[in-house]
Design a protein around this motif. Structure first.
Motif, mmCIF file in Angstrom:
data_model
loop_
_atom_site.group_PDB
_atom_site.id
_atom_site.type_symbol
_atom_site.label_atom_id
_atom_site.label_comp_id
_atom_site.label_asym_id
_atom_site.label_seq_id
_atom_site.Cartn_x
_atom_site.Cartn_y
_atom_site.Cartn_z
ATOM 1 N N GLU A 429 6.851 -0.203 -4.792
ATOM 2 C CA GLU A 429 6.072 0.996 -4.461
ATOM 3 C C GLU A 429 5.901 1.890 -5.681
ATOM 4 O O GLU A 429 4.832 2.493 -5.880
ATOM 5 C CB GLU A 429 6.751 1.754 -3.330
ATOM 6 C CG GLU A 429 6.671 1.043 -1.992
ATOM 7 C CD GLU A 429 7.765 1.422 -1.022
ATOM 8 O OE1 GLU A 429 7.805 0.832 0.071
ATOM 9 O OE2 GLU A 429 8.594 2.296 -1.360
ATOM 10 N N ASP A 440 -0.853 6.413 -2.517
ATOM 11 C CA ASP A 440 0.361 6.211 -1.734
ATOM 12 C C ASP A 440 0.501 4.727 -1.443
ATOM 13 O O ASP A 440 -0.486 3.976 -1.467
ATOM 14 C CB ASP A 440 0.307 6.987 -0.420
ATOM 15 C CG ASP A 440 1.693 7.398 0.058
ATOM 16 O OD1 ASP A 440 1.779 8.143 1.051
ATOM 17 O OD2 ASP A 440 2.693 6.965 -0.554
ATOM 18 N N ALA A 441 1.734 4.298 -1.158
ATOM 19 C CA ALA A 441 1.974 2.875 -0.918
ATOM 20 C C ALA A 441 3.281 2.659 -0.171
ATOM 21 O O ALA A 441 4.206 3.471 -0.247
ATOM 22 C CB ALA A 441 2.011 2.112 -2.243
ATOM 23 N N ALA A 442 3.348 1.554 0.550
ATOM 24 C CA ALA A 442 4.574 1.110 1.215
ATOM 25 C C ALA A 442 4.617 -0.407 1.161
ATOM 26 O O ALA A 442 3.584 -1.073 1.267
ATOM 27 C CB ALA A 442 4.610 1.581 2.665
ATOM 28 N N VAL A 443 5.805 -0.948 0.976
ATOM 29 C CA VAL A 443 5.987 -2.398 0.893
ATOM 30 C C VAL A 443 7.034 -2.820 1.915
ATOM 31 O O VAL A 443 8.099 -2.189 2.027
ATOM 32 C CB VAL A 443 6.418 -2.829 -0.524
ATOM 33 C CG1 VAL A 443 6.723 -4.323 -0.565
ATOM 34 C CG2 VAL A 443 5.341 -2.483 -1.544
ATOM 35 N N ALA A 457 2.006 -5.312 0.807
ATOM 36 C CA ALA A 457 1.835 -3.900 0.480
ATOM 37 C C ALA A 457 0.763 -3.258 1.338
ATOM 38 O O ALA A 457 -0.274 -3.864 1.625
ATOM 39 C CB ALA A 457 1.465 -3.742 -0.988
ATOM 40 N N ILE A 459 -1.517 0.103 1.007
ATOM 41 C CA ILE A 459 -1.846 1.097 -0.017
ATOM 42 C C ILE A 459 -2.934 2.045 0.467
ATOM 43 O O ILE A 459 -3.797 1.687 1.275
ATOM 44 C CB ILE A 459 -2.275 0.441 -1.347
ATOM 45 C CG1 ILE A 459 -3.633 -0.241 -1.215
ATOM 46 C CG2 ILE A 459 -1.226 -0.531 -1.852
ATOM 47 C CD1 ILE A 459 -4.259 -0.580 -2.564
#
Length: 516
Positions: A429, A440-443, A457, A459
């Protein structure tokens, strides 16, 4: 056993309640404005705050509320939140804080689990509150600004109702639920008082500091680090009911804020939003970020743009909440800091259970007077989290250098297992949000019969942001082969708790639904 000690001298364990601690400071500056409502500008002096707390506490006592009773508050940040909170604790009660964005069923769950007898709320949340209290132990609903609230004020209670500082639960916040359903965290007066003193010492809090308080008071970060630390340490707060970048910047400018207390989503805005350039933030010396990992690249970007230091701290609800912070005058981008006064740490190998020395990577264990009493109605989770000799297993993977600096590498339960390799979502991230155009991002890990889990991911990107191919090329250039993304999903927002933590379980739930 290898124990890492704090470099700070211990702070004394003072025999005062949380509200007595706050009053000690406020009585020395009765005419200082300590609380201001951001939207309206209405303010409250230290003397007025003490008076309102004591009269509301007296009214609660006259209504029969007292030691052992749990009362709940469902409200956004506002000066009256602080009054209600300290009136309940001054009257000897326990307060459980609810997220204002909760639905009625979520409110009901917490009211039932906590055994709350009364609920304080605001007019805008009355419908949800009234629907939620059915079937719970709540007998009284008090609405701030209406007769049910104002009529409650009575003869001032001039002394703290006697409590057991070490064993009585005074605050009952619920954990954010990033890896499971929320649990009631039992915190004592001792936990809360000593952590304010630890924070003032470790975070270089100075009298006169005024800040924009958007971090929610129902969460332990906003509650003890902002509300109680500013009131105790000689500062003031301008409350915000929710985060609004324009209001946040205007308050910081107009009050010449020395420090900003933020979470990573706000760091993204400070680093990249054009509105920031419209405000004079020259008084700013420090941006303090906590509640979730902050990548070194983003930390550097905030510091460069605002011409100040940007540092991290670490803590959790179960620690009331602070255990680590980057020391005064030091910048260490990506590191969570060194342990606070009175705080011991261990790094424990997640496979063998052996203690590791400097630079070893394992689960962070913490011991100190800020460690919670346990989880309400949940002895199993309590035993899994706190050892018999008082060490709290944080569930976070970390390493501590020879100089005492601790770095969080990820959440133990969030590690992605890819073909036997452990992949830390936070690392991926940080790489993503370090790219121009990614806001913004989340994995998370997607189950795979061959690999175990595949990193994917989610995003949020601008229209001119990088293409999938550009992201993959950037990852190929910067990360090992087992850390590559196997899927990229573009979304409008990343689900997060009010304190800024990524709610990965919601993303995992979406994956399950998509697979059916």
């Amino acid at each position: 056993m290898h124990v890492f000690n704090s470099i700070y001298p211990d702070v004394p364990l003072r025999d005062v309640t949380m509200t007595e601690q706050v009053f000690e400071s406020l009585r020395k500056r009765p005419d200082d404005i300590v609380l201001t409502d951001g939207p309206s500008g209405k303010s409250m002096t230290a003397a007025a705050f003490i008076d309102q707390v004591q009269r509301l506490a007296g009214g609660l006592a006259q209504q029969g509320f007292g030691k052992g009773d749990v009362l709940a508050i469902l409200a956004p940040n506002m000066p009256d939140f602080c009054v209600v909170f300290h009136a309940i604790t001054y009257a000897g009660g326990t307060i459980t804080t609810l997220n204002p964005s909760y639905t009625a069923p979520e409110i009901t769950h917490q009211l039932k689990d906590s055994g709350a007898k009364a609920l304080f709320t605001v007019p805008a949340l009355c419908n949800a509150a009234e629907a939620a209290i059915s079937g719970t132990s709540v007998e009284d609903l008090f609405v701030v600004g209406e007769d049910s609230y104002t009529d409650l004020f009575g003869t001032a209670l001039t002394a703290q109702i006697s409590v057991d500082l070490d064993h009585d639960t005074v605050v009952l916040p619920y954990s954010s639920g990033t890896t499971g359903l929320p649990k009631g965290v039992m915190l004592s007066h001792r936990n809360m008082v000593v952590n304010v003193d630890q924070s003032i010492s470790a975070l270089d809090f100075q009298p006169g500091e005024v800040t924009a308080a958007f971090l929610p008071f129902f969460h332990i970060y906003g509650l003890n680090v902002l509300m109680n630390t500013h009131l105790t340490g000689g500062g003031g707060l301008v409350t915000m009911p929710r985060f609004d970048l324009e209001m946040f910047l205007r308050i910081s400018q107009d009050h010449k804020a020395r420090r900003m207390w933020i979470a990573p989503p706000v760091a993204l805005a400070l680093a990249k939003h054009p509105m920031v350039d419209d405000y004079d933030l020259s008084a700013l010396e420090l941006v303090f970020c906590a509640a979730a990992p902050l990548g070194a690249a983003l930390s550097e970007a905030v510091a460069d743009r605002l011409k100040c230091r940007c540092v991290q701290g670490y803590g959790m609800t179960e620690l009331a909440p602070v255990s680590h912070a980057v020391p005064v005058g030091t910048t260490r981008h990506g590191a969570a800091g060194i342990s606070a006064p009175n705080t011991l740490c261990r790094i424990v190998d997640i496979e063998t259970g052996d203690d590791l020395g400097a630079d070893g990577e394992g689960e962070l264990w913490i011991k100190g007077p800020q460690v919670m009493l346990g989880y309400l109605n949940n002895p199993t989770s309590t035993a899994e989290t706190i050892t018999q000799d008082g060490w709290l297993r944080t569930g976070d993977i970390a390493k501590i250098g020879a100089d005492g600096f601790m770095t969080i590498t990820d959440r133990l339960k969030e590690l992605i297992k890819y073909k036997g390799f452990q992949v830390a979502p936070a690392e991926l991230e940080a790489v993503l949000v370090g790219m121009d155009g990614v806001t913004d991002a989340a994995v998370i890990g997607s189950p795979d019969p061959e690999a175990g889990e595949l990193p994917i991911a989610y995003i949020v990107a601008t229209e001119d942001g990088p293409s999938d191919a550009a992201i993959r090329a950037h990852f190929s250039d910067n990360l090992a082969s087992y850390k590559q993304l196997h899927r990229i999903e573009r979304v409008s927002e990343i689900p997060k708790s009010a304190s800024g933590k990524i709610l990965r379980r919601l993303l995992r739930d979406q994956l399950v639904q998509q697979s059916h």
